[in-house]
Design a protein around this motif. Structure first.
Motif, short mmCIF file in Angstrom:
data_model
loop_
_atom_site.label_atom_id
_atom_site.label_comp_id
_atom_site.label_asym_id
_atom_site.label_seq_id
_atom_site.Cartn_x
_atom_site.Cartn_y
_atom_site.Cartn_z
N THR A 193 50.85 41.40 40.25
CA THR A 193 50.81 40.07 39.84
C THR A 193 50.30 38.72 40.19
O THR A 193 49.55 38.14 41.08
N LEU A 206 47.08 37.22 42.46
CA LEU A 206 47.32 35.72 42.10
C LEU A 206 46.60 35.27 43.34
O LEU A 206 46.11 34.20 43.70
N ILE A 237 50.53 26.76 37.11
CA ILE A 237 48.86 27.27 37.47
C ILE A 237 48.31 27.51 35.55
O ILE A 237 48.59 27.13 34.86
N THR A 238 47.06 27.20 36.18
CA THR A 238 45.12 27.06 34.82
C THR A 238 45.30 28.36 34.47
O THR A 238 44.74 28.64 33.98
N THR A 239 44.94 29.90 35.51
CA THR A 239 44.94 30.84 35.33
C THR A 239 46.05 31.44 33.79
O THR A 239 46.78 31.45 33.91
N LEU A 240 44.62 31.52 32.92
CA LEU A 240 45.25 32.53 31.79
C LEU A 240 45.91 33.48 31.93
O LEU A 240 47.06 33.87 31.44
N GLN A 241 45.46 34.05 32.35
CA GLN A 241 45.90 36.06 32.73
C GLN A 241 45.53 36.55 34.50
O GLN A 241 44.81 35.75 35.32
N ALA A 242 46.45 37.47 34.56
CA ALA A 242 46.06 37.99 35.54
C ALA A 242 45.92 39.45 35.74
O ALA A 242 46.04 40.46 36.73
N SER A 243 45.05 39.82 34.50
CA SER A 243 45.53 40.97 33.98
C SER A 243 43.92 42.05 34.46
O SER A 243 44.18 43.05 35.33
N PHE A 244 42.63 41.03 34.60
CA PHE A 244 41.27 40.98 35.40
C PHE A 244 41.53 40.22 36.02
O PHE A 244 41.27 39.19 35.21
N ASP A 282 45.01 45.52 36.32
CA ASP A 282 46.21 45.62 36.32
C ASP A 282 46.09 46.78 35.66
O ASP A 282 45.37 46.52 34.49
N SER A 320 38.84 34.70 35.88
CA SER A 320 39.63 34.92 35.32
C SER A 320 39.40 34.91 33.65
O SER A 320 40.17 35.40 33.52
N GLY A 321 38.16 33.91 34.01
CA GLY A 321 37.93 34.36 32.67
C GLY A 321 39.09 33.66 32.01
O GLY A 321 38.95 33.13 31.35
#
Lengths: 506, 225
Positions: B34, B38, B50-57, B75, B224-225
């Motif tokens: 991850t 990232l 960190i403002t990213t909601l997710q690191a899976s896609f 991911d 990252s959506g």
């Protein structure tokens, strides 16, 4: 469409149950199949035996399909006219109005038949007829409901295509052609129909780019609209078709999820803490989204529900862990959400999306990723065993058969199906028992204090007595010197009386 | 299966000088996959805000010698209990990044398992990258460089050393992978040029891609959506 169908049949079942309860003296003949084949009938099958019911249902369904087909054809004809006259808008408007009028009359006739049904249901011979009518009744009402939506989608599609000018008309023609071909291919297997749809998507996409020179950013938009238009119309034929075992699989998954009701978030290592109100809010929203998927007709709309659900899951993880969710966090949570929500017709929906979604959206892109995860979640649930929950085989078997519940072993963890109110109640009970304990402690201490006080008083009294005994109080005679100065003067009375003041005149 | 995936890349190449690739990220829980992704897509590491909601896609757009590349990084859940789900994830992917922790011998063994599986399911068409992460912890290394590199070579994979913490080796890893995927796609394209009959069955993987840059639904360059 299917939702309302299920609702309708549910109501029907309820009605039958009621009438069954009312009749206390049930005639033997009433229990037999109404067709007189000699087998027992079942109220859930309109009083037919399973075999006769299947025949009757099939007949009714065939008729419904025929009716749907006719209606669709008529609407298509109207639509084409509408599109042809779209340049002169007045024409289109009057057409819509006449359609509206027609709907109203349809509505009226349906109401009448419904009322009639209620009256005839009381007599036994009438009931038979009414029930057969009932079996057919859903088709027109559902047709209408669906056709309203279909009409709306068609109008939107035509409006949308106007912005594409000449290619718009070509696109429309292609779609019509495709729908016509599909109507003649109903006998094909669902996989073959899926192939046709995929061929169509590919051809149109290619034509949009190369022949009609549509700019790329508009290609994607157009493809979305095309999918919406054709799949709104195809849905009733290709969603959970009778020729497949989709429905059987749906029921199997549903049953499986029900049997796994005891699985706790801890067993799945779900990284969300539902004690936090915001998190539990997100969990509820995610569940709502995934359940909502079944109500959509267009594959892309179904995908959008999965994506929405995933975003709510990410939020729940983010609030709990304060870091971006990885797949290691996301998949277990999605599995938990699916277990908790038990979304209707999960397999049918997955199959439908796989077969009829525009492939460019499904293969890459965010929606595709979340869809893949949902497929993984379902596959995991289907194959889930003791090992995948880190349980011993004995425990797993006991939980599966309902002999034991993990709740009793770990008082802290609640089974996922316990609602918030019950959770709160457990918490309150816990609090009360704690209070009770403290109360008892206070009472005990108070009693002890009382005893201590009494002991202390007794002790002090005893000590005082001891001291008093040891040192008795001796009151000595009065000190003589302290008496009147002249008390011992014996010759006092020999003294002359004290001088009295005298007044002299002068 | 494989045919569809080949067509995905080939179709992309045929449309113009633009490619769309799916890359799966495989690795055990604590190897830092991850952090790696990232760092690459957002240039962030253990950022508290960190403002990213997710690191899976995650997605990333690149331009390699005038060729536009849209990278979609998938991911995958690395826990042992989800191992059987692997094939659902890496179906139709053009590349795979297999991450292990240089201080954790077990995580390297896991990589070996995945390699075996990927080769079995997808053959030689998929570009494999084996990545030893956490080189900032060189002192605690438990997987020897020699062993890792020899193994990678033996299975036709490339080996990289990275540190997400110190931002080392990550750009190189992805750039190299993209170049290799473009190469594979072009080879496929040429192969397809010989037998056009394939296009009929391989349609599901075909991308709609043109010379012009695509408008991404999620927007942004590495959204990252």
């Amino acid at each position: 469409v299917f939702l309302s169908l299920t609702l309708f049949s549910f109501n029907r079942k309820k009605m039958n149950l009621k009438s069954e309860r009312r009749g206390i003296h049930v005639d033997q003949s009433e229990l037999l199949c109404k067709k007189g084949c000699g087998y027992y009938g079942n109220p859930a099958w309109q009083g037919f035996c399973s075999k006769c019911w299947r025949e009757e249902y099939h007949k009714a369904r065939q008729k419904q399909i025929q009716e749907d087909w006719e209606l669709a054809e008529r609407l298509q004809r109207e639509e084409e006219e509408a599109y042809a006259s779209s340049q002169s808008t007045q024409g289109a408007q009057s057409l819509t109005f006449s359609k509206f009028e027609e709907k109203k009359t349809n509505e009226k006739t349906r109401k009448v038949t419904t009322v009639k049904k209620f009256f005839t249901a009381s007599s036994r011979t009438g009931a038979k007829k009414a029930e057969i009518q009932e079996a057919k009744a859903p088709s027109p009402s559902i047709n209408r409901q669906a056709s309203i939506e279909t009409d709306r989608v068609s109008k939107e599609f035509i409006e949308f295509l106007k912005t594409y000018q000449k290619p718009g008309q070509d696109i429309y023609k292609q779609c019509k052609l495709f729908l016509d071909t599909m109507n003649h291919k109903r006998d094909l297997s669902i996989e073959e129909q899926s192939e046709c749809a995929q061929d169509f998507y590919q051809n149109v996409a290619e034509k949009l780019q190369t022949r009609w020179k549509v700019p790329p950013e508009k290609v994607e938009k157009a493809m979305d609209q095309i999918e919406k238009y054709i799949m709104t119309r195809q849905y009733k034929y290709v969603f959970c078709p009778e020729t497949t075992d989709d429905e059987k699989k749906d029921l199997a998954v549903q049953k499986r999820i029900r049997a796994l009701h005891w699985v706790t978030p801890q067993m799945l290592c779900v990284p969300v803490n539902e004690e936090i109100p915001e998190v539990s809010d997100m969990v509820v929203k995610a569940i709502t989204d995934i359940i909502e998927m079944d109500s959509k007709r267009v594959p892309r709309d179904k995908l959008a529900c999965i994506t929405k659900c995933s975003k709510h899951i990410f939020n729940a993880i983010k609030i709990t862990k304060n870091e971006p969710a990885s797949a290691d966090d996301f998949l277990p949570t999605l599995i938990y959400i699916v277990l908790k929500g038990n979304p209707p017709r999960l397999q049918s929906n997955i199959q439908y999306i796989t077969r009829f979604c525009n492939p460019s959206r499904l293969m890459t892109g965010e929606d595709g990723y979340y869809f893949t995860n949902l497929c993984c979640a379902v596959a995991f649930i289907e194959k889930l065993d003791a090992q995948s929950l880190n349980l011993s085989q004995e425990d797993f078997d006991r939980f599966m058969t309902g002999q034991a519940s993990p709740k009793k072993q770990e008082s802290d963890s609640f089974s996922p199906d316990v609602c918030l109110g019950v959770k709160q109640m457990y918490k309150n009970l816990d609090l009360l028992s704690q209070l009770n304990e403290r109360q008892e402690r206070i009472v005990n201490e108070a009693k002890k204090l009382e005893k201590d006080l009494i002991d202390w008083t007794d002790g002090v009294t005893k000590e005082v007595q001891d001291i008093v005994e040891k040192y008795p109080l001796e009151i000595e005679p009065k000190n003589q010197a302290l008496a009147a100065i002249d008390s011992e003067n014996v010759e006092n009375d020999k003294l002359p009386p004290p001088l009295q003041p005298q007044v002299y005149a002068g | 299966g494989g045919g569809a995936r080949m067509a995905a890349a080939a179709g992309a190449a045929a449309g113009g000088r633009s490619f769309s690739f799916k890359v799966v990220l495989l690795g055990e829980g604590c190897v830092g996959k991850t952090s790696l992704v990232l760092r690459y897509c957002e240039n962030k590491f253990n950022d508290k805000h960190i403002t990213t909601l997710q690191a899976s896609f995650l997605t990333k757009k690149l331009n390699i010698g005038g060729k536009r590349v849209n990278l979609a990084i998938w991911d995958t859940a690395g826990q042992e209990r989800f191992h059987a789900l692997g094939p659902i994830y890496y179906r139709d992917s053009n590349g795979a990044i297999l991450v292990y922790d240089i201080t954790d011998e077990d995580s390297f063994q896991k990589v070996k398992n995945w390699v075996k599986e990927l080769r079995k399911m997808l053959g030689n068409e998929i570009c494999l990258c084996i990545v030893g992460n956490k080189i900032d912890l060189e002192k605690e290394r438990h997987v020897s460089v020699q062993e890792a590199e020899t193994y990678a070579e033996s299975v036709g994979a490339k080996h990289y050393h990275t540190s997400a913490k110190q931002n080392k080796g990550i750009e190189e890893l992805f750039l190299d992978l993209c170049k290799r995927m473009i190469e594979t796609a072009q080879v496929d394209e040429r192969a397809r040029g010989n037998g056009s009959s394939q296009s009929g069955t391989a349609r599901r993987g075909v991308q709609i891609i043109d010379d012009e840059p695509q408008v991404q639904s999620s927007g942004g360059c590495c959204s990252s959506g």
